[in-house]
Write a protein that holds these residues in place. Structure first.
Motif, PDB file in Angstrom:
ATOM      1  N   TYR A   1       0.832  -1.212   0.000  1.00 49.45           N
ATOM      2  CA  TYR A   1       0.000   0.000   0.000  1.00 49.45           C
ATOM      3  C   TYR A   1       0.861   1.253   0.000  1.00 49.45           C
ATOM      4  O   TYR A   1       0.436   2.300  -0.483  1.00 49.45           O
ATOM      5  CB  TYR A   1      -1.008  -0.024   1.171  1.00 49.45           C
ATOM      6  N   LYS A   2       2.084   1.144   0.546  1.00 47.02           N
ATOM      7  CA  LYS A   2       2.985   2.297   0.536  1.00 47.02           C
ATOM      8  C   LYS A   2       3.620   2.442  -0.844  1.00 47.02           C
ATOM      9  O   LYS A   2       3.523   3.493  -1.472  1.00 47.02           O
ATOM     10  CB  LYS A   2       4.065   2.109   1.611  1.00 47.02           C
ATOM     11  N   GLU A   3       4.236   1.371  -1.315  1.00 49.31           N
ATOM     12  CA  GLU A   3       4.978   1.445  -2.584  1.00 49.31           C
ATOM     13  C   GLU A   3       4.057   1.661  -3.789  1.00 49.31           C
ATOM     14  O   GLU A   3       4.469   2.246  -4.790  1.00 49.31           O
ATOM     15  CB  GLU A   3       5.805   0.168  -2.782  1.00 49.31           C
ATOM     16  N   GLY A   4       2.814   1.194  -3.680  1.00 50.01           N
ATOM     17  CA  GLY A   4       1.881   1.337  -4.798  1.00 50.01           C
ATOM     18  C   GLY A   4       1.077   2.619  -4.756  1.00 50.01           C
ATOM     19  O   GLY A   4       0.183   2.805  -5.566  1.00 50.01           O
ATOM     20  N   TYR A   5       1.356   3.495  -3.785  1.00 40.37           N
ATOM     21  CA  TYR A   5       0.574   4.732  -3.618  1.00 40.37           C
ATOM     22  C   TYR A   5      -0.924   4.410  -3.520  1.00 40.37           C
ATOM     23  O   TYR A   5      -1.752   5.027  -4.180  1.00 40.37           O
ATOM     24  CB  TYR A   5       0.849   5.718  -4.767  1.00 40.37           C
ATOM     25  N   LEU A   6      -1.215   3.396  -2.712  1.00 40.89           N
ATOM     26  CA  LEU A   6      -2.608   2.994  -2.510  1.00 40.89           C
ATOM     27  C   LEU A   6      -3.141   3.684  -1.256  1.00 40.89           C
ATOM     28  O   LEU A   6      -2.386   3.976  -0.327  1.00 40.89           O
ATOM     29  CB  LEU A   6      -2.691   1.470  -2.356  1.00 40.89           C
ATOM     30  N   ARG A   7      -4.446   3.930  -1.237  1.00 43.50           N
ATOM     31  CA  ARG A   7      -5.021   4.655  -0.102  1.00 43.50           C
ATOM     32  C   ARG A   7      -5.132   3.749   1.123  1.00 43.50           C
ATOM     33  O   ARG A   7      -5.497   2.588   1.009  1.00 43.50           O
ATOM     34  CB  ARG A   7      -6.412   5.192  -0.464  1.00 43.50           C
ATOM     35  N   LYS A   8      -4.825   4.329   2.268  1.00 44.84           N
ATOM     36  CA  LYS A   8      -4.955   3.595   3.519  1.00 44.84           C
ATOM     37  C   LYS A   8      -6.322   3.912   4.102  1.00 44.84           C
ATOM     38  O   LYS A   8      -6.615   5.070   4.407  1.00 44.84           O
ATOM     39  CB  LYS A   8      -3.840   3.966   4.509  1.00 44.84           C
ATOM     40  N   SER A   9      -7.130   2.894   4.286  1.00 48.49           N
ATOM     41  CA  SER A   9      -8.530   3.151   4.633  1.00 48.49           C
ATOM     42  C   SER A   9      -8.981   2.553   5.962  1.00 48.49           C
ATOM     43  O   SER A   9     -10.150   2.673   6.307  1.00 48.49           O
ATOM     44  CB  SER A   9      -9.445   2.638   3.520  1.00 48.49           C
ATOM     45  N   THR A  10      -8.076   1.891   6.708  1.00 52.22           N
ATOM     46  CA  THR A  10      -8.527   1.351   7.998  1.00 52.22           C
ATOM     47  C   THR A  10      -8.522   2.458   9.047  1.00 52.22           C
ATOM     48  O   THR A  10      -7.620   3.299   9.083  1.00 52.22           O
ATOM     49  CB  THR A  10      -7.623   0.205   8.504  1.00 52.22           C
ATOM     50  N   CYS A  11      -9.550   2.453   9.894  1.00 50.33           N
ATOM     51  CA  CYS A  11      -9.616   3.470  10.943  1.00 50.33           C
ATOM     52  C   CYS A  11     -10.250   2.906  12.206  1.00 50.33           C
ATOM     53  O   CYS A  11     -10.868   1.839  12.182  1.00 50.33           O
ATOM     54  CB  CYS A  11     -10.386   4.704  10.467  1.00 50.33           C
TER      55      CYS A  11
END
Lengths: 190, 280
Positions: free
Chosen positions: B102-112
């Protein structure tokens, strides 16, 4: 492709009044992003007697939580999120001068009523077209609530942002009309 | 004889899966959307389907996520019982892979956090379902599950007297009431039977079956086709603007249930039906 109208932000009452449910539009100008957490904060700020992080007169809020921007790009993928989660907050913002919202999915009666009373438009954008829509976003700057990450409020500059009028200022609803047009009875044959 | 798999292999594989799932729409989904584009009667519905096709091509070519909601990372792991994982724990290895991907792919972090809504920041913890199977391999399937369609999903404990008609009505009504919210055209995953939680799990699992592979059970295949026809008569269409393409497919898994119960789960999947698998 249906006929497309080009409109500019901020939206004037004249432009809002000219738009009809079902119109395809290309939007150019400045807009602001905000979704669940940002809306809660904005309404909390108003309740404390504080000001909103931007002047809301005539503005459009785009319900989006973009993915992180790759290097040399203004923004990551940036398609609309589902709008009903902002229904609790939207009428207050419309009353204060918000003229447009962009998202996806049906709105509560309170939002549709506020669009009629104060002249505002609810636009739909294509959910799951975040990579395509991002091409129309030329600049994006976080202007408030940076700690919210993807949910921070961004000022974005768009050119020919593709959307469609779902709810106009006259109480028309494309989601209702569109479904009525294409609904078939169980007995019907295609 | 145990076969050794190092946790680093798992982490690297998971990282790659997270990115590829979000960049590359599966071929069966693209084929189904393209077919719908050719056949859709509604001009606005066709415009939407064209946007989806163009979008998914951009995502694939430019290595960017097709949707900004890159999902909670859901894993189905088939763990061969003759595999020995070395150097750490399976779940840690998977979560490390999610952080990396998720970091390297520039993916959104959605857990909260559910109460404070504070973002965890690295899209963990992921949701991991492990099944121990025969053999000495590990098959890992990653599904990126977005919030919009997940929110329209339900588990319903029907009464046995509701029967098949009650099941059909609930599924069709669920899609109808969801309307434009879950990003139609959708894929409808249905789990019938099991327990409360099992029905939801098999409904989600059913979404992994490619659209061009029919249900192996002829009766269920018939039921799926019947449900699809009924759903596409609702008129919701692409993005709910009106049209004939409301769903691309209905997938059903059935398991035995308690004599008192008739669990039914409907897991709605948006058109960005992202999943990818690998075997180690």
């Amino acid at each position: 492709m249906a006929e497309v109208l080009r409109i500019k932000t901020p939206l004037t009452d004249a432009v809002v009044s000219s738009l009809k449910s079902g119109n395809s539009v290309l939007i150019t100008g400045v807009m602001y992003t905000g979704r669940d957490a940002a809306h809660k904060r904005m309404i909390d700020a108003l309740n404390r007697g504080e000001k909103l992080p931007f002047d809301i007169q005539g503005q459009i809020i785009y319900y989006v939580g973009p993915s992180p921007a790759k290097p040399d790009r203004p923004i990551g993928s940036a398609g609309p999120t589902t709008s009903y989660r902002m229904d609790a907050y939207a009428p207050t913002l419309i009353k204060l001068g918000l003229k447009g919202m962009i998202g996806k999915g049906w709105r509560a009666k309170e939002v549709i009523d506020a669009c009629m009373k104060y002249k505002a438009i609810y636009f739909g954008a294509t959910g799951g077209a975040g990579a395509l829509i991002a091409r129309s976003i030329r600049k994006a700057d976080v202007i408030a609530y940076d700690d919210l990450g993807p949910e921070a409020v961004r000022k974005i500059e768009v050119v020919d942002f593709p959307a469609i009028v779902i709810n106009d200022a006259y109480g028309n609803d494309l989601y209702v009309k569109g479904v009525e047009e294409y609904k078939q009875s169980e007995e019907a044959h295609t | 004889m145990m076969r050794e798999v190092k946790v680093k292999q798992i982490t690297d594989a998971v990282s790659r899966l997270c990115m590829e799932a979000n960049f590359d729409i599966p071929a069966d989904i693209m084929d189904a959307v393209s077919k719908a584009y050719r056949e859709e009667a509604s001009p606005q519905g066709r415009d939407v389907l064209k946007q989806i096709i163009d979008n998914d091509e951009i995502a694939h070519n430019e290595r960017v996520p097709m949707c900004q909601d890159t999902g909670l990372a859901v894993f189905f792991v088939e763990l061969g019982q003759d595999v020995h994982i070395t150097g750490g724990l399976l779940n840690d290895a998977i979560n490390d892979g999610v952080r990396k991907g998720y970091k390297e792919g520039y993916l959104r972090k959605s857990t909260c956090n559910p109460f404070t809504r504070k973002n965890v920041g690295d899209n963990t913890p992921s949701v991991i379902h492990v099944e121990v199977v025969a053999g000495d391999r590990i098959k890992i399937t990653m599904a990126a599950k977005g919030g919009g369609s997940e929110n329209m999903s339900r588990v319903m404990m029907l009464k046995p007297s509701d029967g098949l008609e009650g099941i059909k009505k609930y599924i069709i009504d669920r899609v109808g009431e969801s309307g434009s919210n879950p990003c139609p055209p959708v894929i409808v995953g249905v789990g019938i039977g099991g327990t409360f939680e099992r029905s939801a799990l098999i409904a989600k699992k059913s979404l992994l079956r490619p659209l061009d592979v029919p249900n192996p059970d002829p009766e269920l295949d018939k039921l799926e086709r019947e449900l699809l026809t009924s759903i596409n008569k609702l008129g919701i269409g692409p993005m709910g603007l009106g049209g004939r393409t409301t769903a691309l497919g209905v997938h059903v898994i059935v398991e035995p249930c308690h004599i008192a119960s008739l669990p039914l789960a409907v897991n709605i999947q948006c058109h960005s039906a992202r999943h990818k698998e690998t075997t180690l």
